[in-house]
Write an enzyme that holds these catalytic residues in place. Structure first.
Site, mmCIF file in Angstrom:
data_model
loop_
_atom_site.group_PDB
_atom_site.id
_atom_site.type_symbol
_atom_site.label_atom_id
_atom_site.label_comp_id
_atom_site.label_asym_id
_atom_site.label_seq_id
_atom_site.Cartn_x
_atom_site.Cartn_y
_atom_site.Cartn_z
ATOM 1 N N LEU A 218 36.385 43.963 40.475
ATOM 2 C CA LEU A 218 37.727 43.614 39.998
ATOM 3 C C LEU A 218 37.710 43.040 38.579
ATOM 4 C CD1 LEU A 218 40.766 42.814 40.417
ATOM 5 C CD2 LEU A 218 39.929 40.789 41.616
ATOM 6 N N VAL A 219 36.894 42.014 38.337
ATOM 7 C CA VAL A 219 36.885 41.350 37.033
ATOM 8 C C VAL A 219 36.129 42.186 36.006
ATOM 9 C CG1 VAL A 219 36.338 39.211 35.791
ATOM 10 C CG2 VAL A 219 37.054 39.105 38.188
ATOM 11 N N TYR B 273 29.074 30.523 50.862
ATOM 12 C CA TYR B 273 29.452 31.028 49.540
ATOM 13 C C TYR B 273 29.674 29.872 48.567
ATOM 14 C CZ TYR B 273 32.305 33.403 45.979
ATOM 15 O OH TYR B 273 32.808 33.889 44.798
ATOM 16 N N LYS C 180 27.576 29.066 45.089
ATOM 17 C CA LYS C 180 28.243 29.080 43.775
ATOM 18 C C LYS C 180 28.094 27.730 43.063
ATOM 19 C CE LYS C 180 30.107 33.175 43.113
ATOM 20 N NZ LYS C 180 29.823 33.981 41.904
ATOM 21 N N THR D 3 40.981 30.695 39.520
ATOM 22 C CA THR D 3 41.683 30.593 40.797
ATOM 23 C C THR D 3 41.751 32.003 41.397
ATOM 24 O OG1 THR D 3 43.687 30.617 39.442
ATOM 25 C CG2 THR D 3 43.002 28.487 40.327
ATOM 26 N N VAL E 147 41.936 35.600 41.952
ATOM 27 C CA VAL E 147 42.085 36.724 41.022
ATOM 28 C C VAL E 147 42.629 37.935 41.777
ATOM 29 C CG1 VAL E 147 40.934 38.055 39.219
ATOM 30 C CG2 VAL E 147 39.956 35.873 39.955
ATOM 31 N N HIS F 175 40.553 39.835 50.030
ATOM 32 C CA HIS F 175 41.319 38.611 49.818
ATOM 33 C C HIS F 175 42.791 38.828 50.157
ATOM 34 C CE1 HIS F 175 37.744 37.496 47.280
ATOM 35 N NE2 HIS F 175 37.930 36.399 47.964
ATOM 36 N N TRP G 48 48.999 37.311 58.267
ATOM 37 C CA TRP G 48 48.157 36.405 59.045
ATOM 38 C C TRP G 48 48.407 34.960 58.618
ATOM 39 C CZ3 TRP G 48 42.933 39.555 58.643
ATOM 40 C CH2 TRP G 48 43.026 40.673 59.480
#
Length: 314
Positions: A11-12, A136, A140, A164, A166, A179, A201
């Site tokens: 994505l990024v 995770y 990180k 935040t 993305v 996500h 959800w």
């Protein structure tokens, strides 16, 4: 500058590639985007070989094992081990080959679960992260520890950014593992096809700051070129731009012209209620930076998903 981007097809990475191609790149920069097909970054030998092959002067480190709330809950150990290996291999190879600067990508989920809001860069290590994704989150957090270590012991210029949530084109739109926003976009698409209600959800009440991937890409370029601190910097829209999951779902429904009913499945977990982050540090550096308005960014992302459905849904 020879800039190596790990996780370059995610994505990024795709957003950075687009922003560079659209005129934000500079003549003295050569950009190299690599993915897991180019090297297994959990292997120290493959990582080292990748660095020796491309000889980067700068690195943007995006590669990670990532997933949504439910994938994290199932696989915390896998998230911990995979990401620890990837990060250690990338940072150590960068050090050994004399890379001038590394910018790694963290996440706001690394912050303590029990905290005061808004959260800022000084609070990362103040307590345990949320139990749903501790593997995770701790992996990180360790990037920040390593960056400090390489700076103090070897004078390396390694830093990190904390975006935040993305979203944008080329996201993971998998409903089970992705996500919240891309998952909702896919769900709205399917609900529209079948004429059924949209099931969201959780309660829809948790609040999030969403940053458009193309805005984040522009900020990454600024960090790479201008930001000189070892301490991380939060890259986010302001606190006033926080939206609830319900509001996000409604924005997607509007962008996709979905006219059906919204139903909230309260048997599903909400995850953290909020993770409100302060972008005051970013604003001190870049007071005039213009973020894409949320609804406009959602509209562009939905349009991309519709146009690329066959590949995007995988």
């Amino acid at each position: 500058k020879r800039i190596l981007v790990t996780g370059g097809t995610g994505l990024v990475g795709r957003a950075i590639e687009k922003v560079v191609a659209d005129g934000e790149g500079r003549p003295d920069e050569e950009w190299i985007f690599v993915s897991s097909r180019d090297a297994d970054l959990t292997s120290s030998s493959e990582t080292k070989a990748l660095f020796e092959r491309h000889k980067p002067t700068h690195v943007i480190h995006l590669a990670a094992m990532v997933g949504g709330l439910f994938k994290n809950i199932r696989s915390n150990l896998d998230f911990w081990r995979t990401n620890i290996h990837i990060n250690d291999n990338v940072l150590h190879s960068a050090h050994e080959l004399g890379v001038q600067k590394v910018v790694s990508c963290l996440s706001t989920c690394i912050f303590p679960d029990k905290t005061t809001y808004p959260i800022d860069e000084t609070m990362i290590h103040n307590g345990p992260p949320h139990s749903s994704n501790f593997g995770y989150s701790y992996a990180k957090r360790m990037i920040d520890i390593q960056n400090r270590g390489y700076s103090e012991q070897h004078g390396r210029h390694f830093t990190a950014v904390i975006p935040t949530n993305v979203f944008g084109p080329h996201d993971n739109f998998n409903i089970e593992d992705g996500h919240v926003l891309p998952g909702l976009i896919h769900k709205v698409y399917l609900a529209k096809q079948s004429g059924s209600a949209l099931t969201v959800w959780g309660t829809g009440k948790p609040r999030r700051q969403f940053i458009y991937s193309l805005d984040l890409a522009r900020l990454f370029l600024w960090v790479l070129r201008e930001y000189d601190e070892v301490e991380p910097i939060i890259l986010s829209v302001g606190e006033e731009d926080e939206v609830s999951i319900r509001e996000a779902a409604e924005a997607i429904a509007e962008a996709m012209e979905f006219r059906g009913e919204l139903v909230f499945d309260t048997t599903k977990s909400d995850g953290q209620f909020k993770k409100t982050a302060s972008n005051a540090k970013l604003r001190r550096y870049l007071p005039g930076f213009q973020f894409t308005p949320f609804r406009k960014a959602v509209k562009e992302t939905c349009a991309w998903f519709n146009a690329n459905y066959a590949n995007a849904r995988k």
